[in-house]
Design a protein around this motif. Structure first.
Motif, short mmCIF file in Angstrom:
data_model
loop_
_atom_site.label_atom_id
_atom_site.label_comp_id
_atom_site.label_asym_id
_atom_site.label_seq_id
_atom_site.Cartn_x
_atom_site.Cartn_y
_atom_site.Cartn_z
N LEU A 11 -43.00 -10.15 -16.66
CA LEU A 11 -43.27 -11.68 -16.40
C LEU A 11 -44.49 -12.10 -16.99
CD1 LEU A 11 -41.77 -11.52 -12.70
CD2 LEU A 11 -40.52 -12.48 -14.46
N ASP A 12 -44.88 -11.61 -17.82
CA ASP A 12 -46.10 -12.10 -18.42
C ASP A 12 -47.43 -12.38 -17.41
OD1 ASP A 12 -47.58 -12.67 -20.70
OD2 ASP A 12 -47.02 -14.72 -20.92
N MET A 13 -47.80 -11.43 -16.54
CA MET A 13 -48.52 -11.81 -15.47
C MET A 13 -49.99 -11.04 -15.93
SD MET A 13 -46.23 -11.52 -12.04
CE MET A 13 -47.75 -11.64 -11.20
N ASP A 14 -50.90 -11.57 -15.12
CA ASP A 14 -52.34 -11.16 -15.54
C ASP A 14 -52.54 -10.08 -14.59
OD1 ASP A 14 -55.05 -10.41 -15.23
OD2 ASP A 14 -55.78 -12.50 -15.90
N ARG A 57 -38.36 -9.25 -3.54
CA ARG A 57 -37.56 -10.67 -3.89
C ARG A 57 -37.82 -11.28 -5.20
NH1 ARG A 57 -33.92 -13.48 -3.69
NH2 ARG A 57 -33.93 -15.86 -3.40
N ILE A 58 -38.75 -10.77 -5.93
CA ILE A 58 -39.05 -11.12 -7.31
C ILE A 58 -37.98 -10.34 -8.06
CG2 ILE A 58 -40.34 -10.94 -9.36
CD1 ILE A 58 -41.21 -13.10 -7.21
N GLY A 127 -51.66 -17.04 -14.16
CA GLY A 127 -50.43 -15.94 -14.38
C GLY A 127 -50.43 -15.05 -13.27
N THR A 128 -50.58 -15.50 -11.93
CA THR A 128 -50.94 -14.44 -10.96
C THR A 128 -49.69 -14.43 -9.88
OG1 THR A 128 -52.54 -15.78 -10.08
CG2 THR A 128 -53.34 -13.76 -11.09
N CYS A 129 -48.74 -15.56 -10.07
CA CYS A 129 -47.89 -15.63 -9.19
C CYS A 129 -46.33 -15.30 -9.85
CB CYS A 129 -47.84 -17.26 -8.50
SG CYS A 129 -46.34 -17.51 -7.41
N PRO A 130 -45.68 -14.32 -9.38
CA PRO A 130 -44.63 -13.97 -9.89
C PRO A 130 -43.45 -14.92 -9.73
CG PRO A 130 -45.06 -12.68 -8.04
CD PRO A 130 -46.20 -13.38 -8.36
N GLN A 133 -43.73 -17.36 -12.43
CA GLN A 133 -43.46 -16.91 -13.55
C GLN A 133 -41.84 -16.73 -14.00
OE1 GLN A 133 -46.62 -17.57 -14.54
NE2 GLN A 133 -46.24 -15.92 -16.07
N SER A 134 -41.26 -16.60 -12.89
CA SER A 134 -40.06 -16.31 -12.78
C SER A 134 -39.00 -17.63 -13.08
CB SER A 134 -39.15 -15.78 -11.42
OG SER A 134 -39.79 -14.61 -11.26
N CYS A 135 -39.59 -18.66 -12.91
CA CYS A 135 -38.94 -19.94 -12.92
C CYS A 135 -38.35 -20.29 -14.36
CB CYS A 135 -40.02 -21.28 -12.24
SG CYS A 135 -39.82 -21.12 -10.65
N ASP A 136 -37.29 -21.03 -14.62
CA ASP A 136 -36.77 -21.35 -15.70
C ASP A 136 -36.84 -22.80 -15.89
OD1 ASP A 136 -35.22 -18.84 -16.84
OD2 ASP A 136 -34.41 -19.09 -14.74
N MET A 137 -37.19 -23.48 -14.62
CA MET A 137 -37.39 -24.85 -14.55
C MET A 137 -38.16 -25.25 -13.27
SD MET A 137 -34.90 -28.04 -13.61
CE MET A 137 -34.23 -28.74 -15.20
N ILE A 138 -39.17 -26.07 -13.44
CA ILE A 138 -39.86 -26.20 -12.20
C ILE A 138 -39.80 -27.82 -12.04
CG2 ILE A 138 -42.39 -26.53 -11.20
CD1 ILE A 138 -42.93 -23.85 -12.16
N VAL A 139 -39.53 -28.20 -10.77
CA VAL A 139 -38.97 -29.44 -10.67
C VAL A 139 -40.20 -30.26 -9.63
CG1 VAL A 139 -37.49 -31.29 -9.53
CG2 VAL A 139 -36.84 -29.04 -10.29
#
Ligand code: BJ8
Length: 424
Positions: A11-14, A57-58, A127-130, A133-139
């Motif tokens: 998920l490209d997290m730090d 959950r992730i 980049g520390t919240c999965p 990082q998982s979202c395809d769209m943020i509203v």
């Protein structure tokens, strides 16, 4: 928590920074939640959810994405979950309640921005919240100024979509919100490949109404003289409702409700009889912001209701699902959502009426008006609300407090004095 490093990496997290975050949460949670006595057994499910908040959950979200489902992040209770769910996407609440992300947020935002906004931006840019990082769209949505400008920053880091929420409640504003919901659904269908239909929207409204009804039932226990569950625990459940699997959340919360019914029969209460009953009103409390509830309930008070977006504003009204056409259903959605009373609206008298009604329904003894620092809309509205409450003889104090625990001692002293006054 099991080892999810490979997943977090994907998920490209730090990872290094994320380790720091994972180190603090278990102790923090244990001090606040596991230290409570006589908790219902059913709370074990929510303990488990929190222990796996960045894990299981992730993993479910990642698995769903592998099956071509999309994940959509939201920040506000005006964004209609029913539309997201009908489009076969998974909705997750992204409001952030941790101090940990504020320094990263402050690299992009002025210090005098509300902590909820700083923390949310910090969570994404670090980049520390999965979940982010998982979202395809943020509203996002056009509510307060802080949020509006934050979307412009987040747009550089993720796929943002902003809904234009009116700030008044005239007939044309209802119409506008209905149009916005239609536009949002067509944008979503581009992402998911699934069109909104009468059938999928009907099913989705039914499901989300059921979730809201479950929360309504849970809150009924807080109206009782003997409280079978703490306010802190109910806050946690409501927070989890924003990102848990909907069907499982309903099932587990129904199980807990069943246990609470038994507790009521056996007259089990988690508070002493003369504990002052407190209604909290104001800004939302996103995970892991449990500070005020913890301070209240360790200073001699019991929270019996929250007139907040992590409380009654989230579930009080259901959507009328009787319309036959898509147009009627979306209109019913717009009506339900425009019935929420957020301080971003003007005028917003409905909120004061809600507070007075809830104060009576939950037999509260006092009100705590809670606002996050630099939240102008709620801070400004405080005077009007408090004047109206005082005119009715309702005791009220205003507490402005952020995520840091630095002022905990000060807040505790004020709370103790308030409860003493309520008792006398
Ligand atoms: S409907 S309360 S979720 S906008 S605390 S970010 S208002 S400066 S969160 Fe809210 Fe929707 Fe309204 Fe509810 Fe701005 Fe205030 Fe910060 Fe806030």
């Amino acid at each position: 928590m099991r080892d999810y490093r490979e997943m977090w990496q994907s998920l490209d997290m730090d990872l290094e920074k994320h380790d720091e975050l994972c180190e603090v949460l278990p102790k923090f949670y244990s001090d606040i939640y596991l230290s409570q006595e006589n908790r219902p057994e059913g709370m074990n499910y929510y303990n488990f959810v929190i222990s796996e908040v960045h894990g299981l959950r992730i993993k479910e979200l990642v698995n769903a994405k592998a099956e071509n489902q999309k994940v959509v992040g939201t920040f506000c209770v005006y964004v209609p979950d029913e539309i997201i769910n009908a489009s076969n996407a998974i909705s997750v609440g992204l409001c952030s309640g941790s101090d940990f992300w504020i320094p990263d947020g402050e690299k992009y935002l002025p210090r005098n921005t509300c902590p909820l906004v700083k923390s949310a931006v910090g969570a994404k840019v670090s980049g520390t919240c999965p979940y982010f990082q998982s979202c395809d769209m943020i509203v996002g949505e056009t509510t307060c100024d802080g949020k509006k400008k934050a979307w412009e920053i987040l747009e550089e880091h993720t796929n943002m979509y902003v809904m234009d929420l009116p700030q008044m409640k005239r007939e044309k504003d209802y119409k506008h919100w209905k149009e916005e919901i239609f536009e949002f659904s067509s944008e979503l269908s581009k992402l998911t490949g699934k069109e909104l239909t009468v059938e999928n929207l009907t099913d989705s409204i039914n499901l989300i109404n059921k979730k809201r009804e479950t929360l309504q039932k849970l809150y009924e226990f807080r109206k009782l003289k003997e409280l079978p569950i703490s306010g802190k625990d109910v806050l946690l459940i409501t927070q989890i409702a924003f990102y848990d699997n909907i069907e499982r959340f309903i099932e587990k919360t129904e199980e807990l409700i069943h246990e609470l019914e038994k507790r009521v029969e056996e007259k089990v209460s988690v508070f002493d009889e003369d504990t002052p009953r407190i209604l909290v009103t104001g800004t939302p409390m996103a995970v892991p912001n449990w500070k005020l509830h913890h301070l209240i309930e360790t200073s001699g008070g019991a929270v019996v209701c929250e007139e907040t977006c992590t409380g009654t504003r989230y579930f009080e009204n259901l959507v009328d699902n009787t319309g036959k056409s898509l147009d009627e259903k979306v209109e019913a959605l717009a009506d339900r959502y425009m019935g929420i009373n957020c301080a971003c609206f003007t005028p917003n008298n409905g909120r004061t009426e809600d507070i007075i009604r809830l104060y009576e329904e939950y037999s509260a003894n006092g009100v705590i008006y809670y606002s996050l620092p630099f939240c102008n809309t709620y801070a400004i509205e405080a005077k009007q609300v408090m004047d109206a409450l005082e005119a009715k003889g309702i005791p009220v104090i205003h507490i402005e407090s952020g995520y840091s625990l630095e002022d905990a001692g000060q807040v505790k002293t004020r709370l103790e004095a308030f409860f003493e006054m309520l008792r006398s």
